[in-house]
Design a protein around this motif. Structure first.
Motif, PDB file in Angstrom:
ATOM      1  N   ALA A 378      38.139  38.903  51.418  1.00 43.52           N
ATOM      2  CA  ALA A 378      37.437  38.229  50.284  1.00 43.52           C
ATOM      3  C   ALA A 378      37.281  39.351  48.886  1.00 43.52           C
ATOM      4  CB  ALA A 378      36.210  37.713  50.661  1.00 43.52           C
ATOM      5  N   LEU A 379      36.718  40.352  49.044  1.00 34.89           N
ATOM      6  CA  LEU A 379      36.116  41.200  47.891  1.00 34.89           C
ATOM      7  C   LEU A 379      37.391  41.750  47.347  1.00 34.89           C
ATOM      8  CD1 LEU A 379      34.064  42.473  46.154  1.00 34.89           C
ATOM      9  CD2 LEU A 379      33.945  44.504  48.008  1.00 34.89           C
ATOM     10  N   PRO A 380      38.251  42.121  47.911  1.00 36.23           N
ATOM     11  CA  PRO A 380      39.639  42.613  47.107  1.00 36.23           C
ATOM     12  C   PRO A 380      40.221  41.433  46.462  1.00 36.23           C
ATOM     13  CG  PRO A 380      39.477  43.506  49.343  1.00 36.23           C
ATOM     14  CD  PRO A 380      38.435  42.871  49.282  1.00 36.23           C
ATOM     15  N   LEU A 381      40.066  40.328  47.022  1.00 37.42           N
ATOM     16  CA  LEU A 381      40.850  39.127  46.160  1.00 37.42           C
ATOM     17  C   LEU A 381      39.984  38.708  45.052  1.00 37.42           C
ATOM     18  CD1 LEU A 381      43.119  36.967  46.041  1.00 37.42           C
ATOM     19  CD2 LEU A 381      41.516  35.422  47.714  1.00 37.42           C
ATOM     20  N   ASP A 382      38.810  38.799  45.077  1.00 40.42           N
ATOM     21  CA  ASP A 382      37.862  38.717  44.146  1.00 40.42           C
ATOM     22  C   ASP A 382      38.183  39.501  42.809  1.00 40.42           C
ATOM     23  OD1 ASP A 382      35.673  38.913  42.429  1.00 40.42           O
ATOM     24  OD2 ASP A 382      34.262  37.975  43.744  1.00 40.42           O
ATOM     25  N   LEU A 383      38.179  40.756  43.361  1.00 39.59           N
ATOM     26  CA  LEU A 383      38.236  41.960  42.096  1.00 39.59           C
ATOM     27  C   LEU A 383      39.889  41.662  41.567  1.00 39.59           C
ATOM     28  CD1 LEU A 383      37.007  45.075  43.811  1.00 39.59           C
ATOM     29  CD2 LEU A 383      35.799  43.359  42.241  1.00 39.59           C
ATOM     30  N   SER A 384      40.888  41.311  42.386  1.00 38.93           N
ATOM     31  CA  SER A 384      41.938  41.166  41.668  1.00 38.93           C
ATOM     32  C   SER A 384      42.150  39.817  40.692  1.00 38.93           C
ATOM     33  CB  SER A 384      42.992  40.994  42.946  1.00 38.93           C
ATOM     34  OG  SER A 384      42.992  42.060  43.845  1.00 38.93           O
ATOM     35  N   ILE A 385      41.611  38.819  41.160  1.00 41.87           N
ATOM     36  CA  ILE A 385      41.461  37.862  40.399  1.00 41.87           C
ATOM     37  C   ILE A 385      40.901  37.830  39.109  1.00 41.87           C
ATOM     38  CG2 ILE A 385      40.778  35.073  40.234  1.00 41.87           C
ATOM     39  CD1 ILE A 385      41.226  34.748  43.133  1.00 41.87           C
ATOM     40  N   ARG A 386      39.850  38.503  39.117  1.00 41.30           N
ATOM     41  CA  ARG A 386      38.917  39.053  37.869  1.00 41.30           C
ATOM     42  C   ARG A 386      40.051  39.982  36.969  1.00 41.30           C
ATOM     43  NH1 ARG A 386      33.484  37.835  37.827  1.00 41.30           N
ATOM     44  NH2 ARG A 386      32.753  37.222  39.918  1.00 41.30           N
ATOM     45  N   LEU A 387      40.524  40.903  37.586  1.00 46.10           N
ATOM     46  CA  LEU A 387      41.419  41.855  36.949  1.00 46.10           C
ATOM     47  C   LEU A 387      42.732  40.917  36.313  1.00 46.10           C
ATOM     48  CD1 LEU A 387      42.444  44.451  35.715  1.00 46.10           C
ATOM     49  CD2 LEU A 387      43.486  44.727  38.205  1.00 46.10           C
ATOM     50  N   ALA A 388      43.234  40.051  37.056  1.00 42.11           N
ATOM     51  CA  ALA A 388      44.361  39.176  36.490  1.00 42.11           C
ATOM     52  C   ALA A 388      43.906  38.260  35.396  1.00 42.11           C
ATOM     53  CB  ALA A 388      45.028  38.467  37.828  1.00 42.11           C
ATOM     54  N   MET A 389      42.737  37.782  35.489  1.00 42.79           N
ATOM     55  CA  MET A 389      42.394  36.723  34.362  1.00 42.79           C
ATOM     56  C   MET A 389      42.019  37.591  33.282  1.00 42.79           C
ATOM     57  SD  MET A 389      39.836  34.276  36.726  1.00 42.79           S
ATOM     58  CE  MET A 389      39.134  33.372  35.338  1.00 42.79           C
ATOM     59  N   VAL A 390      41.633  38.629  33.272  1.00 42.07           N
ATOM     60  CA  VAL A 390      41.452  39.348  31.842  1.00 42.07           C
ATOM     61  C   VAL A 390      42.422  39.680  31.176  1.00 42.07           C
ATOM     62  CG1 VAL A 390      40.256  41.801  31.077  1.00 42.07           C
ATOM     63  CG2 VAL A 390      39.141  40.403  32.680  1.00 42.07           C
ATOM     64  N   CYS A 391      43.463  40.398  32.020  1.00 42.74           N
ATOM     65  CA  CYS A 391      44.766  40.647  31.767  1.00 42.74           C
ATOM     66  C   CYS A 391      45.339  39.349  30.946  1.00 42.74           C
ATOM     67  CB  CYS A 391      45.813  41.248  32.694  1.00 42.74           C
ATOM     68  SG  CYS A 391      45.113  42.861  33.161  1.00 42.74           S
ATOM     69  N   LEU A 392      45.438  38.247  31.425  1.00 40.08           N
ATOM     70  CA  LEU A 392      45.602  36.948  31.146  1.00 40.08           C
ATOM     71  C   LEU A 392      45.357  36.579  29.413  1.00 40.08           C
ATOM     72  CD1 LEU A 392      47.659  34.480  31.613  1.00 40.08           C
ATOM     73  CD2 LEU A 392      45.494  33.387  32.444  1.00 40.08           C
ATOM     74  N   THR A 393      43.919  36.789  29.542  1.00 42.97           N
ATOM     75  CA  THR A 393      43.253  36.500  28.017  1.00 42.97           C
ATOM     76  C   THR A 393      43.696  37.508  27.047  1.00 42.97           C
ATOM     77  OG1 THR A 393      41.281  37.625  28.879  1.00 42.97           O
ATOM     78  CG2 THR A 393      41.376  35.305  29.244  1.00 42.97           C
ATOM     79  N   CYS A 394      43.904  38.604  27.879  1.00 41.55           N
ATOM     80  CA  CYS A 394      44.287  39.847  26.739  1.00 41.55           C
ATOM     81  C   CYS A 394      45.832  39.417  26.349  1.00 41.55           C
ATOM     82  CB  CYS A 394      44.049  41.037  27.289  1.00 41.55           C
ATOM     83  SG  CYS A 394      44.718  42.374  26.153  1.00 41.55           S
ATOM     84  N   GLU A 395      46.644  38.983  26.959  1.00 37.70           N
ATOM     85  CA  GLU A 395      47.948  38.798  26.824  1.00 37.70           C
ATOM     86  C   GLU A 395      48.205  37.647  25.846  1.00 37.70           C
ATOM     87  OE1 GLU A 395      52.197  37.879  28.932  1.00 37.70           O
ATOM     88  OE2 GLU A 395      50.259  38.265  30.081  1.00 37.70           O
ATOM     89  N   TYR A 396      47.466  36.644  26.007  1.00 39.65           N
ATOM     90  CA  TYR A 396      47.501  35.477  24.931  1.00 39.65           C
ATOM     91  C   TYR A 396      46.648  35.324  23.876  1.00 39.65           C
ATOM     92  CZ  TYR A 396      50.331  33.407  28.754  1.00 39.65           C
ATOM     93  OH  TYR A 396      51.340  32.991  29.469  1.00 39.65           O
TER      94      TYR A 396
END
Length: 396
Positions: A378-396
Motif C-alpha cells: 500500500a505505501l509503495p503504491l501510494d508514493l509511486s502514484i503521488r510521484l507519477a501525478m506530480v510528473c504528469l502535471t509538470c509534463e503538461y
C-alpha cells in the motif's frame, strides 16, 4: 456499517436497514485514518478523537488559500472586459452564488449523513445519494454514474490548477532572472528592460519538481496548514505592495466605460470563474474539522474575504492602468527590486498552494488504488502514484 435497501411502492421509496454495530477491526481502521481524505467529523463519530481534526482557524486558512491563486492577478484585465461598474458587480454576484452553492453542497452532505447515519460524506457519496433520492427513475438507475462523473471532473479540475501553477512558477522565475541585470532600486520610473535570455521554461519547471514532490508527500491537512499560512502571508504581502502602488496615482475614472461590450464579457467570466478555485476543497475541509457545526460560518467569512479582495484588486488595477492593463498586473509594475519581490513572493505562495490543490485528486485516486493491493504494497503504491501525478502535471 452494512446497509441493505429495497425499492418499492409507486414512488420508489427506499427502505434502509442500518447496522450500527462497528466491528472492532473497522473501528480501529476508521480511528487510524487521520491523514486520509475520507476522515469523518469527530463531533459526529464518537469513535474518533477530537485531536484528529483541524480547528476553525486552520479551516479558514485553507479555505482562503484554496481560492487565492494566480487568478487574482488577472482580475484587473477581467474588469476591463466587463466595465468599471459591471465588473465589480459581477464579481460580487459570482462570489455570492459560489458561496450559496457551497452552502447547498454542505447541507446536502449533512442531510444524507443524518439520514443514512454516516459520520461523513464525500462528493461522490453526496451525488450518489442525491440521485438515488431523485423522483426520476432514470436518474436513480444511473446514480453510480453520477459518482464517477463528479470524481472524474474533480480530478481533472484540481490537476488542471496544478498544471497552471507549475507554468506560473516557471514563467515568473524566468522573468525575474532574465531582468535581473536591468533591475534597480529606483521605483519612480519604469524603463524598458532588455532581457538577458536564459534557459528554457521547461528547465525551470524541472527545477521546481523536487520541491513539489516533497510537498505532495505531506498527507495531513493539519501539517499543510503551515504551508497554507505561509502562502497566505506571502500573497497578502505581495497584494499590499501592489495595492500601495496602484492607489498612488489613480487618474480620472470618468474616462472608463461603466459597461464594456458584450462581446468581451465572456473573457471576464472565464477569468473570474477561474479565480474561485476552492469548490474542490469544501467537503474535505468540513470532513476534517473538529467541530463541523462551525463550518457554515467559516465558509461565509472566507468567501466574504476572498470576494472583497477580488473586487478591490480588480477595480483598483483597472482604474490605475485603464486600457494599458496587461494579462497579469505584475507586468504593469516598475522594474525595481521592490516590485520584483512581488513575483518572488507569489512564487513562494503558489509553491505552497500546490500541495493543497493536489490533496483532493490524490485522496480520490490513491485510496481506491491501495485498496486493490495487500497492506504490504500500500505505501509503495501510494508514493509511486503521488510521484507519477506530480510528473504528469509538470509534463503538461
Amino acid at each position: 456499517m452494512p446497509v441493505t435497501k429495497s425499492a418499492g411502492g409507486p414512488q420508489g421509496a427506499v427502505d434502509l436497514k442500518l447496522d450500527l454495530r462497528y466491528p472492532p477491526k473497522s473501528a480501529k481502521r476508521l480511528h487510524s485514518k487521520d491523514s486520509s481524505f475520507w476522515d469523518g467529523h469527530p463531533s459526529e463519530s464518537p469513535g474518533l478523537e477530537k485531536t484528529t481534526g483541524i480547528t476553525a482557524f486552520q479551516t479558514l486558512v485553507h479555505l482562503v488559500k484554496g481560492n487565492m491563486g494566480t487568478g487574482i492577478l488577472g482580475l484587473p484585465l477581467a474588469v476591463k472586459n466587463a466595465g468599471i461598474l459591471m465588473g465589480p458587480l459581477s464579481l460580487l454576484a459570482m462570489g455570492f452564488i459560489a458561496c450559496h452553492c457551497m452552502h447547498i453542497l454542505v447541507k446536502c452532505a449533512r442531510r444524507f449523513c443524518h439520514r443514512l447515519n454516516k459520520p461523513f460524506m464525500d462528493y461522490g457519496d453526496t451525488v450518489l445519494h442525491g440521485l438515488e433520492a431523485s423522483p426520476s427513475a432514470w436518474l436513480r438507475s444511473h446514480a453510480h454514474w453520477g459518482r464517477h462523473i463528479v470524481s472524474f471532473f474533480l480530478i481533472v479540475t484540481q490537476l488542471g490548477f496544478c498544471c497552471v501553477y507549475i507554468v506560473f512558477l516557471a514563467d515568473n522565475l524566468k522573468q525575474v532572472v532574465e531582468a535581473v541585470n536591468g533591475t534597480t532600486n529606483n521605483c519612480h520610473y519604469n524603463e524598458t528592460v532588455i532581457l538577458t535570455p536564459t534557459m528554457d521554461s521547461r528547465l525551470y519547471m524541472l527545477a521546481f519538481l523536487p520541491f513539489l514532490v516533497l510537498l505532495v508527500l505531506i498527507r495531513n491537512l493539519r501539517v499543510l496548514t503551515v504551508f497554507s499560512m505561509l502562502a497566505n502571508i506571502s500573497m497578502l504581502v505581495s497584494l499590499i505592495i501592489i495595492t500601495q502602488y496602484i492607489a498612488q496615482e489613480i487618474p480620472d475614472p470618468s474616462r472608463l466605460p461603466l459597461v464594456a461590450s458584450w462581446k468581451t464579457y465572456p473573457l471576464f467570466f472565464g477569468t473570474a470563474i477561474f479565480s474561485f478555485e476552492s469548490i474542490g476543497v469544501v467537503l474535505p475541509l468540513e470532513n476534517k474539522m473538529k467541530d463541523a457545526r462551525r463550518f457554515p460560518a467559516i465558509l461565509s467569512l472566507g468567501m466574504s474575504i476572498i470576494t472583497a479582495l477580488y473586487i478591490g484588486i480588480g477595480a483598483l488595477g483597472y482604474l490605475r492602468f485603464g486600457n494599458d492593463i496587461k494579462a497579469s498586473i505584475t507586468l504593469n509594475l516598475p522594474n525595481c527590486w521592490l516590485y520584483q519581490s512581488v513575483k518572488l513572493l507569489y512564487i513562494v505562495g503558489i509553491l505552497c498552494t500546490y500541495a493543497l490543490q493536489f490533496y483532493v485528486p490524490a485522496e480520490i485516486i490513491i485510496p481506491f488504488a491501495t485498496s486493490q493491493v495487500s497492506k504490504r504494497w500500500a505505501l509503495p503504491l501510494d508514493l509511486s502514484i503521488r510521484l507519477a501525478m506530480v510528473c504528469l502535471t509538470c509534463e503538461y
